[in-house]
Write a protein that holds these residues in place. Structure first.
Motif, short mmCIF file in Angstrom:
data_model
loop_
_atom_site.label_atom_id
_atom_site.label_comp_id
_atom_site.label_asym_id
_atom_site.label_seq_id
_atom_site.Cartn_x
_atom_site.Cartn_y
_atom_site.Cartn_z
N ILE A 37 52.06 7.72 -143.92
CA ILE A 37 53.44 7.89 -144.39
C ILE A 37 53.46 8.47 -145.80
CG2 ILE A 37 55.54 6.65 -145.04
CD1 ILE A 37 54.95 4.72 -142.74
N ILE A 38 52.63 7.92 -146.69
CA ILE A 38 52.60 8.40 -148.08
C ILE A 38 52.10 9.83 -148.14
CG2 ILE A 38 51.47 8.07 -150.30
CD1 ILE A 38 51.50 5.08 -149.76
N ALA A 39 51.05 10.14 -147.36
CA ALA A 39 50.49 11.49 -147.39
C ALA A 39 51.51 12.52 -146.90
CB ALA A 39 49.22 11.55 -146.53
N VAL A 40 52.26 12.17 -145.82
CA VAL A 40 53.28 13.10 -145.31
C VAL A 40 54.39 13.27 -146.33
CG1 VAL A 40 55.05 13.37 -143.54
CG2 VAL A 40 52.75 12.64 -142.89
N ALA A 41 54.82 12.17 -146.96
CA ALA A 41 55.89 12.25 -147.96
C ALA A 41 55.47 13.13 -149.13
CB ALA A 41 56.25 10.85 -148.45
N GLN A 64 53.17 15.46 -149.09
CA GLN A 64 53.00 16.83 -148.62
C GLN A 64 54.35 17.55 -148.51
OE1 GLN A 64 50.05 18.15 -148.18
NE2 GLN A 64 50.75 20.16 -147.48
N ARG A 65 55.40 16.80 -148.21
CA ARG A 65 56.73 17.40 -148.09
C ARG A 65 57.45 17.49 -149.43
NH1 ARG A 65 58.77 17.63 -142.88
NH2 ARG A 65 60.92 17.49 -143.69
#
Length: 597
Positions: free
Chosen positions: A461-465, A467-468
């Protein structure tokens, strides 16, 4: 006029004061800017506060270290026999250490490896990591073996795994402080040891090869233990006269001589022929043949000293020798393959037509008995510490690679380990025995498993956030970096120490998971330390928000300690009814049916 809200200075603050020249005004303005910057910066903790915090950390480390020693050495003398050298106190784990010492600060400066740092700073960090993560662990590991060699200095049934020089340092071994004849002579009673580690001694016994396995003659194998069936008499190939007869002069065996090796216990000769070896294709079978030393020409062998000239004598322990079969031209060796039950699971001996010099086909004479010869001291064979350290590891590697599951033997599977599916009996099997059982602390094991799953979810979740392009508060961003980078490294360590076991064909046991378990415990520490700090930050408006982190850490530690208290009889030993019996005091702790303590 007060400073502007945006952090800049009001126009009147930048205007030069009356009576000052331009440079004086600039200096005054600079002092004002510096004063404001200091006023806006967060207050640093006082030196005394930082010192008190450091003392607290060191005190905690000392406490954890003392607890580790106390739990491991408590009742170490029970039972009064060796159970296993792999044992750890099953209720204790490195969880407290990982919770406090993996990343004691949430700031990015402590846990993120420093791409914008100068080269000198990077060099300092690299040096510190090499010293602390490579040099220091190697030094501790080597020191552990130094103590091991000092304490375990006596002979035992497994001496044959090691070289003759290694055995010479073991008290009680027949080579320790021994004196034996130096040069090999006809009539000598000898043992012949293969130079490849963990192969053992040339051996024979009265059992025959079974039907369909070459010629039905006496088995010849290699055996790792000291045994009377390892003894051979070296004789001339063309006479049956007794070389030990006092009327005969001493005749030394020399490089290139044609000899016969007669098995002392069965009086059969070492023999080979064109029948195929039992397990190794294109190698010839080696047997014991003849009656009272009388056989045929297939009993003749040429003895050669490796890298010596023709005519040299054979030195006990020092000469590296080969036995070349006179009729077939093959060379005596051991394939290292374990024979089936008909061969007592000893190692196969063959005669290979491939004459390339390998350790499998090179031997040395170890024991040497000849009353007609003078003796020399074997003190010169004492090996150095680096030599015995290297040899012990080579023996361990070879011994481990040769372990295979036996018929009807229950073996542990890698998928059992993270879920704590089943432990390992170290000592005792019934209710009258003093039983020691290796089982992981359930709180630690299952919390580690939960933490791995939770880390993968939260980390994703943190990595996707990030990255966005999500804009995170500074505190949250710093903690997220700690979680992703620090947690990712130890998760990689867990993966590398765990998943290769799925590819192994050797027998596996529960304790093989322990290195991976250390990494999963470190991941648990990083994860919960970070999550608790994030909770405390998110609930900062609550009066007791600052206590969330401390309360959470204490809960984890107390849960671990209480679980250790419950299950400590497994580690320290228990007597009485098994846990399957409702009358057993351990019955309520048998949380899984697969736990058989």
């Amino acid at each position: 006029m007060p400073p502007a809200t945006g952090g800049g200075l009001a126009e009147s603050e930048l205007r030069p004061r009356r009576g000052r020249c331009g440079p004086q005004a600039a200096r005054a303005a600079g002092r004002d800017v510096a004063a404001e910057a200091v006023a806006r910066s967060p207050k640093r903790p006082a030196w005394g506060s930082r010192r008190f915090e450091a003392v607290g950390w060191w005190a905690l480390l000392a406490l954890v270290t003392l607890l580790s020693f106390a739990t491991r050495f408590h009742r170490l003398d029970e039972p009064p026999h060796i159970c296993s050298v792999h044992s750890l106190a099953p209720g204790w784990s490195p969880l407290p250490t990982s919770l406090y010492w993996i990343c004691p600060s949430p700031s990015r400066q402590h846990c993120s490896q420093l791409p914008s740092s100068p080269l000198v700073t990077v060099g300092k960090h690299l040096t510190a990591r090499v010293l602390c993560l490579i040099v220091l662990p190697l030094a501790l590991y080597t020191a552990t073996f130094a103590v091991h060699f000092m304490v375990l200095s006596k002979s035992g049934p497994g001496d044959g795994f090691f070289s003759s020089a290694f055995q010479a340092r073991l008290s009680g071994n027949n080579l320790h402080n021994a004196s034996i004849p130096e040069h090999l002579a006809y009539g000598s009673v000898i043992t012949v040891k293969n130079l490849r580690m963990a192969i053992g001694y040339l051996h024979s016994h009265r059992h025959l090869y079974p039907e369909g396995i070459g010629a039905r003659q006496q088995q010849v194998t290699t055996y790792l233990h000291k045994d009377y069936n390892n003894l051979w008499i070296i004789k001339k190939h063309n006479t049956n006269s007794d070389p030990l007869d006092p009327s005969f002069p001493v005749e030394f065996v020399r490089h290139g001589d044609i000899i016969r090796l007669e098995h002392k216990e069965t009086s059969r000769n070492l023999h080979s022929h064109y029948h195929e070896a039992p397990m190794t294709r294109k190698h010839y079978q080696v047997t014991g043949y003849g009656i009272n030393g009388t056989g045929d020409s297939n009993d003749f062998w040429r003895i050669e000293v490796v890298n010596r000239k023709f005519g040299n004598r054979i030195k006990v322990l020092r000469s590296r020798i080969r036995f070349i079969h006179l009729v077939t031209g093959c060379v005596l060796g051991s394939s290292g393959k374990v024979l089936p039950k008909w061969g007592w699971e000893q190692l196969e001996v063959t005669c290979t037509p491939y004459l390339k010099e390998t350790l499998n086909s090179i031997w040395n004479v170890e024991d040497h008995i000849n009353p007609k010869l003078p003796n020399i001291s074997l003190d010169v064979l004492q090996p150095s510490f680096p030599e015995i350290l290297l040899e012990s590891h080579m023996v361990m590697i070879r011994g481990n690679s040769g372990l295979k599951p036996k018929d009807n033997e229950f073996t542990s599977k890698p998928w059992h380990w993270p879920i704590n599916y089943q432990g390992l009996r170290f000592s005792g099997v019934n209710d009258t025995d003093f039983r020691v059982y290796l089982l992981g602390n359930p709180v630690v094991w299952w919390l580690n498993l939960l933490s791995i799953a939770l880390y993968l979810l939260s980390g994703s979740i943190i990595a996707v956030a990030m990255q966005r392009g999500a804009r995170l508060p500074a505190e949250v961003a710093g903690l997220s970096q700690v979680l992703l980078r620090g947690g990712g490294q130890v998760l990689l360590g867990w993966t590398l120490h765990y998943f290769p076991f799925f590819l192994m064909g050797r027998v596996l046991y529960f304790h093989h998971y322990f290195p991976a378990m250390l990494f999963s415990s470190m991941l648990t520490g990083i994860l919960w330390d970070t999550l608790l700090r994030l909770c405390a930050w998110g609930l900062a408006s609550w009066p007791l928000a600052r206590g969330i982190h401390v309360a959470g850490i204490l809960s984890l530690l107390l849960g671990t300690a209480y679980s250790f208290y419950l299950f400590h009889p497994l580690a320290y030993g228990m007597v009485g009814p098994l846990a399957q019996d409702p009358q057993s005091p351990m019955a309520g702790l048998r949380w899984l049916d697969s736990w058989d303590f």
